[in-house]
Design a protein around this motif. Structure first.
Motif, mmCIF file in Angstrom:
data_model
loop_
_atom_site.group_PDB
_atom_site.id
_atom_site.type_symbol
_atom_site.label_atom_id
_atom_site.label_comp_id
_atom_site.label_asym_id
_atom_site.label_seq_id
_atom_site.Cartn_x
_atom_site.Cartn_y
_atom_site.Cartn_z
ATOM 1 N N UNK A 23 46.568 -66.718 96.373
ATOM 2 C CA UNK A 23 47.031 -67.953 97.295
ATOM 3 C C UNK A 23 48.195 -68.215 97.311
ATOM 4 N N UNK A 24 48.847 -67.958 95.889
ATOM 5 C CA UNK A 24 50.169 -68.534 95.754
ATOM 6 C C UNK A 24 51.234 -67.508 96.378
ATOM 7 N N UNK A 25 50.604 -66.451 96.706
ATOM 8 C CA UNK A 25 51.596 -64.950 97.270
ATOM 9 C C UNK A 25 51.328 -65.102 98.920
ATOM 10 N N UNK A 26 50.354 -66.058 99.212
ATOM 11 C CA UNK A 26 50.079 -66.090 100.686
ATOM 12 C C UNK A 26 49.446 -64.877 101.263
ATOM 13 N N UNK A 27 48.459 -64.203 100.437
ATOM 14 C CA UNK A 27 47.681 -63.045 100.734
ATOM 15 C C UNK A 27 46.330 -63.673 101.245
ATOM 16 N N UNK A 28 45.948 -62.728 102.282
ATOM 17 C CA UNK A 28 44.654 -63.057 102.964
ATOM 18 C C UNK A 28 43.482 -62.519 102.295
ATOM 19 N N UNK A 29 43.626 -61.518 101.392
ATOM 20 C CA UNK A 29 42.546 -61.002 100.683
ATOM 21 C C UNK A 29 42.823 -60.912 99.155
ATOM 22 N N UNK A 30 41.751 -60.773 98.216
ATOM 23 C CA UNK A 30 42.101 -60.590 96.912
ATOM 24 C C UNK A 30 41.757 -59.115 96.618
ATOM 25 N N UNK A 31 42.313 -58.410 96.107
ATOM 26 C CA UNK A 31 42.251 -56.969 95.864
ATOM 27 C C UNK A 31 42.112 -56.550 94.566
ATOM 28 N N UNK A 32 42.097 -55.309 93.876
ATOM 29 C CA UNK A 32 42.162 -54.806 92.868
ATOM 30 C C UNK A 32 43.550 -55.141 91.871
ATOM 31 N N UNK A 33 44.693 -55.139 92.945
ATOM 32 C CA UNK A 33 45.843 -55.655 92.032
ATOM 33 C C UNK A 33 45.854 -56.979 91.462
ATOM 34 N N UNK A 34 45.314 -57.876 92.422
ATOM 35 C CA UNK A 34 45.332 -59.328 92.129
ATOM 36 C C UNK A 34 44.612 -59.569 90.918
ATOM 37 N N UNK A 35 43.260 -58.641 90.737
ATOM 38 C CA UNK A 35 42.232 -58.846 89.550
ATOM 39 C C UNK A 35 43.049 -58.127 88.255
ATOM 40 N N UNK A 36 43.785 -56.977 88.609
ATOM 41 C CA UNK A 36 44.333 -56.528 87.434
ATOM 42 C C UNK A 36 45.488 -56.849 86.746
ATOM 43 N N UNK A 37 46.082 -57.756 87.679
ATOM 44 C CA UNK A 37 47.255 -58.335 87.274
ATOM 45 C C UNK A 37 46.579 -59.503 86.103
ATOM 46 N N UNK A 38 45.413 -60.567 86.776
ATOM 47 C CA UNK A 38 44.681 -61.514 85.887
ATOM 48 C C UNK A 38 44.215 -60.932 84.504
ATOM 49 N N UNK A 39 43.746 -59.831 84.508
ATOM 50 C CA UNK A 39 43.170 -59.240 83.302
ATOM 51 C C UNK A 39 43.928 -58.680 82.286
ATOM 52 N N UNK A 40 45.289 -58.289 82.917
ATOM 53 C CA UNK A 40 46.274 -57.656 81.984
ATOM 54 C C UNK A 40 47.139 -58.801 81.325
ATOM 55 N N UNK A 41 47.285 -59.944 82.292
ATOM 56 C CA UNK A 41 47.986 -60.885 81.923
ATOM 57 C C UNK A 41 47.348 -62.017 80.845
ATOM 58 N N UNK A 42 46.106 -62.059 80.739
ATOM 59 C CA UNK A 42 45.081 -62.750 79.898
ATOM 60 C C UNK A 42 45.508 -62.292 78.443
ATOM 61 N N UNK A 43 46.107 -63.126 77.684
ATOM 62 C CA UNK A 43 46.578 -62.671 76.386
ATOM 63 C C UNK A 43 45.303 -62.698 75.295
ATOM 64 N N UNK A 44 44.593 -63.508 75.547
ATOM 65 C CA UNK A 44 43.334 -63.316 74.668
ATOM 66 C C UNK A 44 42.181 -62.575 75.093
ATOM 67 N N UNK A 45 42.392 -61.548 75.774
ATOM 68 C CA UNK A 45 41.337 -60.549 76.362
ATOM 69 C C UNK A 45 41.369 -59.456 75.763
ATOM 70 N N UNK A 46 40.420 -58.485 75.840
ATOM 71 C CA UNK A 46 40.328 -57.306 75.133
ATOM 72 C C UNK A 46 41.132 -56.355 75.964
ATOM 73 N N UNK A 47 41.581 -56.438 77.397
ATOM 74 C CA UNK A 47 42.051 -55.714 78.226
ATOM 75 C C UNK A 47 43.512 -55.209 77.728
ATOM 76 N N UNK A 48 44.349 -56.079 77.498
ATOM 77 C CA UNK A 48 45.772 -55.668 76.806
ATOM 78 C C UNK A 48 45.648 -54.969 75.418
#
Length: 155
Positions: A23-48
């Protein structure tokens, strides 16, 4: 089709953050890049933590994802973004991975595995570049979890 209520709270939050990013970026669809970013950015997650174990820099990966996100077309006044077919398949696959691991809920690690299995996601490309195999990810998950199963949505 995946069942959103079968995802842990942390996984649901990551999907929500991916939606907000689109939404912030004005994109019409949510794709793997958006979700990947959210997962990697999450500091208290196991992904990083998992990425770090494979010598993958979260900062560099985030920067690479940001560059790719900036290339995507923007839509003005397009309303609520929708899930891309690829992301829908990834989330469906993450649910199958969870079931295969005898987990009742889909964690961020299951989503990471599904992103890896997709092969064309930025996370998969980066892990492959570092010589990471799926079994390596599974071994680290076993080590971190110690054989525990995910039996509620807030493990």
């Amino acid at each position: 089709m995946f069942q959103f209520d079968k995802f842990t709270q942390k996984s649901q939050e990551a999907i929500q953050k991916a939606l907000e990013l689109a939404q912030e970026l004005g994109h019409q669809q949510i794709d793997a890049d958006h979700l990947s970013y959210a997962l990697v950015k999450e500091e208290d997650s196991l992904v990083p933590i998992i990425l770090k174990r494979f010598s993958v820099s979260s900062e560099k990966l985030l920067s690479h994802i940001e560059k790719e996100l900036k290339k995507k077309p923007k839509v003005e006044g397009g309303g609520q973004p929708f899930l891309s077919n690829d992301l829908n398949q990834i989330l469906t696959q993450s649910q199958k991975i969870a079931q295969g691991m005898k987990d009742e809920y889909v964690t961020q690690e299951h989503i990471l595995l599904a992103l890896y299995q997709d092969r064309k996601t930025l996370i998969a490309l980066e892990l492959n570049k570092n010589g990471v195999k799926e079994e390596d990810i599974l071994n680290i998950l076993k080590e971190i979890r110690g054989g525990q199963k995910v039996t509620d949505n807030n493990p």
